[in-house]
Scaffold this motif. Structure first.
Motif, PDB file in Angstrom:
ATOM      1  N   THR A 158      -7.294  -2.427  -1.663  1.00  0.00           N
ATOM      2  CA  THR A 158      -7.363  -2.909  -0.275  1.00  0.00           C
ATOM      3  C   THR A 158      -8.208  -1.895   0.490  1.00  0.00           C
ATOM      4  O   THR A 158      -8.373  -0.738   0.037  1.00  0.00           O
ATOM      5  CB  THR A 158      -5.964  -2.956   0.388  1.00  0.00           C
ATOM      6  N   ASP A 195       0.822  -1.217   0.000  1.00  0.00           N
ATOM      7  CA  ASP A 195       0.000   0.000   0.000  1.00  0.00           C
ATOM      8  C   ASP A 195       0.857   1.269   0.000  1.00  0.00           C
ATOM      9  O   ASP A 195       0.566   2.211  -0.735  1.00  0.00           O
ATOM     10  CB  ASP A 195      -0.894   0.030   1.258  1.00  0.00           C
ATOM     11  N   GLN A 201      -7.670  -9.875  -0.644  1.00  0.00           N
ATOM     12  CA  GLN A 201      -7.386  -8.476  -0.296  1.00  0.00           C
ATOM     13  C   GLN A 201      -8.334  -7.461  -0.927  1.00  0.00           C
ATOM     14  O   GLN A 201      -8.543  -6.398  -0.362  1.00  0.00           O
ATOM     15  CB  GLN A 201      -5.944  -8.148  -0.698  1.00  0.00           C
ATOM     16  N   THR A 202      -8.904  -7.785  -2.107  1.00  0.00           N
ATOM     17  CA  THR A 202      -9.703  -6.771  -2.806  1.00  0.00           C
ATOM     18  C   THR A 202     -11.206  -7.016  -2.677  1.00  0.00           C
ATOM     19  O   THR A 202     -11.975  -6.056  -2.551  1.00  0.00           O
ATOM     20  CB  THR A 202      -9.289  -6.709  -4.299  1.00  0.00           C
TER      21      THR A 202
END
Ligand code: AP5
Length: 230
Positions: A101, A73, A190-191
Protein backbone atom coordinates in the motif's frame (compact mmCIF):
# COMPACT_ATOMS: atom_id res chain seq x y z
CA UNK A 1 29.93 -16.02 -19.95
CA UNK A 2 26.18 -16.15 -19.23
CA UNK A 3 24.83 -13.41 -16.97
CA UNK A 4 23.76 -16.01 -14.39
CA UNK A 5 27.33 -17.39 -14.10
CA UNK A 6 29.19 -14.10 -13.70
CA UNK A 7 30.38 -13.01 -10.23
CA UNK A 8 27.87 -10.61 -8.70
CA UNK A 9 28.67 -7.28 -7.02
CA UNK A 10 26.90 -5.83 -4.02
CA UNK A 11 23.33 -4.60 -3.79
CA UNK A 12 23.55 -2.68 -0.50
CA UNK A 13 19.93 -1.60 -0.65
CA UNK A 14 16.37 -2.86 -0.58
CA UNK A 15 15.22 -4.54 -3.77
CA UNK A 16 11.42 -4.64 -3.97
CA UNK A 17 9.42 -7.06 -6.11
CA UNK A 18 6.11 -5.51 -7.12
CA UNK A 19 3.46 -7.28 -9.16
CA UNK A 20 0.09 -9.03 -8.91
CA UNK A 21 -0.41 -12.39 -7.18
CA UNK A 22 1.14 -15.07 -9.38
CA UNK A 23 3.39 -12.70 -11.35
CA UNK A 24 6.47 -14.60 -10.12
CA UNK A 25 7.66 -12.42 -7.22
CA UNK A 26 8.51 -15.36 -4.94
CA UNK A 27 10.11 -17.44 -7.70
CA UNK A 28 12.42 -14.60 -8.74
CA UNK A 29 13.01 -12.88 -5.38
CA UNK A 30 14.32 -16.09 -3.78
CA UNK A 31 16.76 -16.64 -6.60
CA UNK A 32 18.05 -13.06 -6.59
CA UNK A 33 18.53 -13.11 -2.80
CA UNK A 34 20.40 -16.45 -3.04
CA UNK A 35 22.67 -15.15 -5.78
CA UNK A 36 23.59 -11.99 -3.85
CA UNK A 37 23.72 -13.72 -0.45
CA UNK A 38 21.20 -11.37 1.18
CA UNK A 39 17.91 -12.17 2.97
CA UNK A 40 14.69 -12.86 1.08
CA UNK A 41 11.91 -11.17 3.05
CA UNK A 42 8.45 -12.35 2.03
CA UNK A 43 5.73 -10.78 4.18
CA UNK A 44 3.39 -13.53 2.94
CA UNK A 45 5.78 -16.24 4.23
CA UNK A 46 6.27 -14.38 7.52
CA UNK A 47 2.52 -14.09 8.04
CA UNK A 48 1.96 -17.77 7.12
CA UNK A 49 4.58 -18.71 9.71
CA UNK A 50 2.71 -16.68 12.36
CA UNK A 51 -0.50 -18.43 11.30
CA UNK A 52 1.03 -21.91 11.54
CA UNK A 53 2.52 -21.14 14.99
CA UNK A 54 -0.78 -19.65 16.20
CA UNK A 55 0.84 -16.41 17.46
CA UNK A 56 -1.44 -13.43 18.33
CA UNK A 57 -0.51 -11.86 14.96
CA UNK A 58 -1.21 -15.13 13.18
CA UNK A 59 -4.64 -15.43 14.81
CA UNK A 60 -5.57 -11.94 13.61
CA UNK A 61 -4.12 -12.44 10.11
CA UNK A 62 -5.56 -15.88 9.31
CA UNK A 63 -9.22 -14.97 8.59
CA UNK A 64 -8.12 -11.92 6.58
CA UNK A 65 -5.70 -13.96 4.45
CA UNK A 66 -8.31 -16.69 3.99
CA UNK A 67 -10.63 -14.08 2.47
CA UNK A 68 -7.88 -12.84 0.11
CA UNK A 69 -7.72 -9.39 1.70
CA UNK A 70 -4.70 -7.43 2.88
CA UNK A 71 -3.63 -7.62 6.52
CA UNK A 72 -3.85 -4.12 8.14
CA UNK A 73 -0.81 -1.90 7.65
CA UNK A 74 -0.22 -1.48 11.40
CA UNK A 75 0.35 -5.25 11.87
CA UNK A 76 2.56 -5.69 8.81
CA UNK A 77 4.71 -2.60 9.47
CA UNK A 78 5.63 -3.70 12.98
CA UNK A 79 6.61 -7.16 11.70
CA UNK A 80 8.77 -5.70 8.90
CA UNK A 81 10.45 -3.09 11.11
CA UNK A 82 11.48 -5.83 13.56
CA UNK A 83 12.84 -8.03 10.78
CA UNK A 84 15.05 -5.44 9.12
CA UNK A 85 16.60 -4.54 12.50
CA UNK A 86 18.45 -7.87 12.38
CA UNK A 87 22.16 -7.74 11.46
CA UNK A 88 21.76 -9.94 8.35
CA UNK A 89 19.90 -7.03 6.67
CA UNK A 90 22.77 -4.56 6.96
CA UNK A 91 24.00 -5.28 3.38
CA UNK A 92 20.58 -5.07 1.79
CA UNK A 93 17.63 -7.44 1.34
CA UNK A 94 14.99 -8.49 -1.15
CA UNK A 95 11.34 -7.72 -0.39
CA UNK A 96 8.70 -9.98 -1.88
CA UNK A 97 5.11 -8.78 -1.34
CA UNK A 98 6.05 -5.64 0.59
CA UNK A 99 5.19 -2.79 0.40
CA UNK A 100 1.62 -3.34 -0.76
CA UNK A 101 0.00 0.00 0.00
CA UNK A 102 1.18 3.59 -0.37
CA UNK A 103 1.19 3.88 3.45
CA UNK A 104 3.56 0.89 3.65
CA UNK A 105 5.80 2.40 0.94
CA UNK A 106 6.07 5.74 2.75
CA UNK A 107 6.86 4.00 6.02
CA UNK A 108 9.52 1.90 4.32
CA UNK A 109 11.10 5.07 2.88
CA UNK A 110 11.48 6.39 6.44
CA UNK A 111 12.85 3.08 7.74
CA UNK A 112 15.49 2.93 5.00
CA UNK A 113 16.61 6.47 5.84
CA UNK A 114 16.88 5.55 9.53
CA UNK A 115 19.03 2.53 8.62
CA UNK A 116 21.26 4.60 6.32
CA UNK A 117 20.26 2.50 3.30
CA UNK A 118 19.95 3.88 -0.23
CA UNK A 119 16.74 4.38 -2.17
CA UNK A 120 15.08 1.07 -3.11
CA UNK A 121 15.34 -0.59 -6.51
CA UNK A 122 11.83 -1.66 -7.52
CA UNK A 123 11.31 -4.52 -9.97
CA UNK A 124 7.80 -4.36 -11.41
CA UNK A 125 6.69 -7.69 -12.90
CA UNK A 126 4.33 -6.66 -15.69
CA UNK A 127 1.66 -9.22 -16.64
CA UNK A 128 -2.04 -9.26 -17.57
CA UNK A 129 -4.56 -10.99 -15.30
CA UNK A 130 -5.58 -13.71 -17.81
CA UNK A 131 -2.68 -16.11 -16.99
CA UNK A 132 -2.64 -15.52 -13.25
CA UNK A 133 -5.52 -17.88 -12.35
CA UNK A 134 -3.70 -20.84 -13.96
CA UNK A 135 -0.41 -19.93 -12.29
CA UNK A 136 -2.01 -19.61 -8.85
CA UNK A 137 -4.34 -22.61 -8.86
CA UNK A 138 -1.48 -24.74 -10.29
CA UNK A 139 1.11 -23.63 -7.72
CA UNK A 140 2.53 -26.18 -5.28
CA UNK A 141 5.18 -25.36 -2.65
CA UNK A 142 7.66 -27.58 -0.79
CA UNK A 143 6.93 -27.86 2.94
CA UNK A 144 10.65 -28.14 3.72
CA UNK A 145 12.56 -25.72 1.46
CA UNK A 146 9.78 -23.53 0.03
CA UNK A 147 10.67 -24.33 -3.62
CA UNK A 148 7.82 -23.24 -5.89
CA UNK A 149 6.40 -25.53 -8.61
CA UNK A 150 3.45 -25.45 -10.96
CA UNK A 151 1.54 -28.59 -11.86
CA UNK A 152 0.90 -27.26 -15.38
CA UNK A 153 4.10 -25.44 -16.34
CA UNK A 154 6.81 -26.37 -13.83
CA UNK A 155 5.98 -29.79 -12.39
CA UNK A 156 8.30 -31.70 -10.04
CA UNK A 157 9.91 -34.89 -11.40
CA UNK A 158 7.72 -36.98 -9.07
CA UNK A 159 4.17 -35.77 -8.43
CA UNK A 160 3.73 -34.17 -5.00
CA UNK A 161 7.44 -34.46 -4.08
CA UNK A 162 10.11 -31.73 -4.11
CA UNK A 163 13.06 -32.34 -6.47
CA UNK A 164 15.50 -30.73 -4.01
CA UNK A 165 14.85 -32.56 -0.77
CA UNK A 166 11.94 -34.98 -1.16
CA UNK A 167 9.65 -32.70 0.90
CA UNK A 168 5.88 -32.98 0.41
CA UNK A 169 4.32 -30.32 -1.82
CA UNK A 170 1.25 -28.46 -0.61
CA UNK A 171 -1.30 -26.06 -2.09
CA UNK A 172 -1.77 -22.71 -0.32
CA UNK A 173 -5.36 -22.30 0.99
CA UNK A 174 -5.60 -18.88 -0.71
CA UNK A 175 -4.77 -20.43 -4.10
CA UNK A 176 -8.30 -21.87 -4.34
CA UNK A 177 -10.18 -20.39 -7.27
CA UNK A 178 -12.74 -18.60 -5.06
CA UNK A 179 -10.01 -16.73 -3.12
CA UNK A 180 -7.90 -15.77 -6.15
CA UNK A 181 -10.56 -13.29 -7.39
CA UNK A 182 -10.59 -11.23 -4.15
CA UNK A 183 -6.76 -11.27 -4.07
CA UNK A 184 -6.59 -9.86 -7.60
CA UNK A 185 -9.17 -7.18 -6.63
CA UNK A 186 -7.15 -6.24 -3.54
CA UNK A 187 -4.09 -5.89 -5.75
CA UNK A 188 -5.86 -3.58 -8.22
CA UNK A 189 -7.35 -1.37 -5.52
CA UNK A 190 -4.59 -1.18 -2.92
CA UNK A 191 -1.27 -2.22 -4.50
CA UNK A 192 -1.40 -1.15 -8.16
CA UNK A 193 -1.21 2.57 -7.12
CA UNK A 194 2.37 1.82 -6.05
CA UNK A 195 3.31 1.54 -9.73
CA UNK A 196 2.59 5.25 -10.21
CA UNK A 197 4.09 6.10 -6.81
CA UNK A 198 7.45 4.45 -7.53
CA UNK A 199 7.51 5.44 -11.20
CA UNK A 200 7.22 9.12 -10.21
CA UNK A 201 10.14 8.69 -7.84
CA UNK A 202 12.17 7.12 -10.68
CA UNK A 203 12.72 3.83 -8.79
CA UNK A 204 10.69 1.51 -11.03
CA UNK A 205 12.13 -1.03 -13.51
CA UNK A 206 9.59 -2.81 -15.70
CA UNK A 207 10.19 -6.50 -16.43
CA UNK A 208 7.99 -8.48 -18.84
CA UNK A 209 6.75 -11.31 -16.57
CA UNK A 210 4.95 -13.20 -19.36
CA UNK A 211 8.25 -14.76 -20.46
CA UNK A 212 9.62 -18.05 -19.10
CA UNK A 213 11.05 -18.21 -15.56
CA UNK A 214 14.57 -18.35 -17.00
CA UNK A 215 14.04 -15.39 -19.37
CA UNK A 216 12.51 -13.28 -16.59
CA UNK A 217 15.46 -14.16 -14.32
CA UNK A 218 17.89 -13.09 -17.03
CA UNK A 219 16.12 -9.75 -17.55
CA UNK A 220 16.10 -9.08 -13.79
CA UNK A 221 19.80 -9.84 -13.47
CA UNK A 222 20.53 -7.52 -16.34
CA UNK A 223 18.54 -4.69 -14.70
CA UNK A 224 20.10 -5.30 -11.28
CA UNK A 225 23.67 -5.46 -12.62
CA UNK A 226 23.39 -1.74 -13.41
CA UNK A 227 23.36 -0.99 -9.65
CA UNK A 228 25.48 -3.83 -8.24
CA UNK A 229 28.80 -2.74 -9.66
CA UNK A 230 29.46 -6.21 -11.14
P1 AP5 B 1 1.82 -13.31 -0.66
O1 AP5 B 1 2.33 -14.59 -0.13
O2 AP5 B 1 2.74 -12.16 -0.80
O3 AP5 B 1 1.09 -13.65 -2.03
P2 AP5 B 1 0.86 -12.79 -3.38
O4 AP5 B 1 1.37 -11.41 -3.46
O5 AP5 B 1 -0.59 -12.96 -3.60
O6 AP5 B 1 1.80 -13.41 -4.37
P3 AP5 B 1 1.96 -14.91 -4.64
O7 AP5 B 1 2.90 -15.52 -3.63
O8 AP5 B 1 0.63 -15.58 -4.76
O9 AP5 B 1 2.57 -14.92 -6.11
P4 AP5 B 1 4.04 -14.61 -6.61
O10 AP5 B 1 4.02 -13.35 -7.39
O11 AP5 B 1 5.03 -14.72 -5.50
O12 AP5 B 1 4.19 -15.81 -7.64
P5 AP5 B 1 5.09 -17.16 -7.54
O13 AP5 B 1 6.52 -16.83 -7.78
O14 AP5 B 1 4.77 -17.94 -6.31
O15 AP5 B 1 0.59 -12.80 0.24
C1 AP5 B 1 -0.42 -13.68 0.69
C2 AP5 B 1 -1.37 -12.92 1.62
O16 AP5 B 1 -0.64 -12.42 2.76
C3 AP5 B 1 -2.00 -11.67 1.01
O17 AP5 B 1 -3.18 -11.99 0.28
C4 AP5 B 1 -2.29 -10.84 2.26
O18 AP5 B 1 -3.43 -11.30 2.92
C5 AP5 B 1 -1.09 -11.12 3.14
N1 AP5 B 1 0.02 -10.17 2.95
C6 AP5 B 1 1.26 -10.46 2.49
N2 AP5 B 1 2.03 -9.37 2.46
C7 AP5 B 1 1.24 -8.34 2.89
C8 AP5 B 1 1.46 -6.94 3.04
N3 AP5 B 1 2.66 -6.38 2.75
N4 AP5 B 1 0.44 -6.18 3.48
C9 AP5 B 1 -0.77 -6.72 3.79
N5 AP5 B 1 -1.06 -8.04 3.65
C10 AP5 B 1 -0.04 -8.85 3.21
O19 AP5 B 1 4.51 -17.90 -8.83
C11 AP5 B 1 3.16 -18.35 -8.89
C12 AP5 B 1 3.08 -19.60 -9.79
O20 AP5 B 1 3.44 -19.23 -11.13
C13 AP5 B 1 4.04 -20.72 -9.37
O21 AP5 B 1 3.42 -21.96 -9.59
C14 AP5 B 1 5.24 -20.56 -10.33
O22 AP5 B 1 5.90 -21.78 -10.58
C15 AP5 B 1 4.56 -19.98 -11.58
N6 AP5 B 1 5.44 -19.06 -12.32
C16 AP5 B 1 6.22 -18.07 -11.80
N7 AP5 B 1 6.88 -17.42 -12.78
C17 AP5 B 1 6.47 -18.00 -13.96
C18 AP5 B 1 6.80 -17.76 -15.34
N8 AP5 B 1 7.65 -16.79 -15.70
N9 AP5 B 1 6.19 -18.54 -16.26
C19 AP5 B 1 5.32 -19.53 -15.91
N10 AP5 B 1 4.99 -19.82 -14.62
C20 AP5 B 1 5.56 -19.05 -13.66
Amino acid sequence: MALEERPVGKLDRAVIFLGPPGSGKGTQAKELARLYGIPHLSTGDMLREHVSKGTPLGLKAKPIMDRGELVPDSLVLKMVAERIERPDCSRGFVFDGFPRTVTQAKYLGELLKQHGLRQPFVIYLVIGSSVLMRRLTGRRTCKLCGEIYNIYDRPPKVEGICDNDGGALFQRPDDREEVVGPRLNAYEKQTAPLVTYYRRLGFLHDIDARKSVEEVRHDILQAVSSISGA
